[in-house]
Motif scaffolding. Structure first.
Motif, PDB file in Angstrom:
ATOM      1  N   GLU A   1       6.365   1.905   3.071  1.00  0.00           N
ATOM      2  CA  GLU A   1       6.541   1.284   4.378  1.00  0.00           C
ATOM      3  C   GLU A   1       5.484   0.200   4.592  1.00  0.00           C
TER       4      GLU A   1
ATOM      5  N   SER B   1       2.245  -1.173   6.504  1.00  0.00           N
ATOM      6  CA  SER B   1       1.107  -0.317   6.823  1.00  0.00           C
ATOM      7  C   SER B   1      -0.008  -1.072   7.537  1.00  0.00           C
TER       8      SER B   1
ATOM      9  N   GLY C   1      -4.276  -0.661   7.979  1.00  0.00           N
ATOM     10  CA  GLY C   1      -5.434   0.027   7.439  1.00  0.00           C
ATOM     11  C   GLY C   1      -6.738  -0.625   7.844  1.00  0.00           C
TER      12      GLY C   1
ATOM     13  N   GLU D   1      -1.528  11.467   6.799  1.00  0.00           N
ATOM     14  CA  GLU D   1      -0.650  10.302   6.819  1.00  0.00           C
ATOM     15  C   GLU D   1       0.246  10.428   8.029  1.00  0.00           C
TER      16      GLU D   1
ATOM     17  N   ILE E   1       6.105   2.061   9.948  1.00  0.00           N
ATOM     18  CA  ILE E   1       4.708   1.721   9.631  1.00  0.00           C
ATOM     19  C   ILE E   1       3.975   3.005   9.276  1.00  0.00           C
ATOM     20  N   ARG E   2       3.315   3.027   8.133  1.00  0.00           N
ATOM     21  CA  ARG E   2       2.552   4.199   7.684  1.00  0.00           C
ATOM     22  C   ARG E   2       1.064   3.893   7.766  1.00  0.00           C
ATOM     23  N   ILE E   3       0.309   4.911   8.172  1.00  0.00           N
ATOM     24  CA  ILE E   3      -1.152   4.807   8.203  1.00  0.00           C
ATOM     25  C   ILE E   3      -1.754   6.061   7.582  1.00  0.00           C
TER      26      ILE E   3
ATOM     27  N   LYS F   1       0.824  -1.213   0.000  1.00  0.00           N
ATOM     28  CA  LYS F   1       0.000   0.000   0.000  1.00  0.00           C
ATOM     29  C   LYS F   1       0.858   1.262   0.000  1.00  0.00           C
ATOM     30  N   PHE F   2       1.970   1.214   0.717  1.00  0.00           N
ATOM     31  CA  PHE F   2       2.917   2.326   0.837  1.00  0.00           C
ATOM     32  C   PHE F   2       4.322   1.750   0.721  1.00  0.00           C
TER      33      PHE F   2
ATOM     34  N   VAL G   1       3.446   8.197  10.347  1.00  0.00           N
ATOM     35  CA  VAL G   1       4.444   7.129  10.296  1.00  0.00           C
ATOM     36  C   VAL G   1       4.958   6.870  11.716  1.00  0.00           C
TER      37      VAL G   1
END
Length: 150
Positions: free
Chosen positions: A72, A74, A76, A143, A110-112, A69-70, A145
């Motif tokens: 990093e 993630s 979701g 966003e 980790i990205r959200i 998804k990214f 991280v």
């Protein structure tokens, strides 16, 4: 919470139905978002499910390896059923989701994509804002991280 962690292929029909029902109940009905929830990313996700003692799906996320998804890893589709909100279940869900990612991939970033009103909640879990505010389904998002190991 009783935790169930599975790949898409491992999900039972009943589990998949419960996941899609909860996501639709919250994201489509409660939040009034007319969008296609099923995006063909579920097949690449690890599904983190938290069941109540009564056997109901109370909380859920899907987590992804870096590059899906990214850039990093993630997290979701973070969702809590109305019945468990205010009990700390959402914090437990995020802690479990982070732990699952770390167990699978190490202490990676980790990205959200977070709803803006939850910024302080995610900051309390180590996430930092990395974008300006943007609209997704008419809801303000940012966003964020969480740094990996240094």
């Amino acid at each position: 919470m009783n935790w169930v962690i599975k790949t898409f292929e491992e999900l039972t029909i009943a589990e998949l139905y419960a996941i899609l029902h909860l996501r639709s109940e919250v994201f489509v009905v409660e939040q009034h978002c007319n969008y296609q929830d099923m995006d063909y990313a579920d097949q690449q996700a690890i599904h983190v499910q938290g069941y109540t003692e009564q056997g109901n799906l109370g909380v859920y996320t899907r987590v992804f390896a870096a590059g899906v998804k990214f850039d990093e890893a993630s997290i979701g589709r973070v969702v809590s059923a109305a019945a468990v909100r205010g009990t700390g279940a959402g914090r437990l869900l995020m802690q479990k989701s982070i732990a699952v990612l770390e167990e699978l991939y190490g202490k990676v970033p980790i990205r959200i994509g977070a709803q803006l009103y939850l910024k302080k909640f995610y900051e309390s879990l180590g996430f930092e804002q990395k974008s300006g505010i943007y609209l997704e389904d008419n809801i303000e998002h940012i966003e964020m991280v969480r740094a990996g190991a240094v």
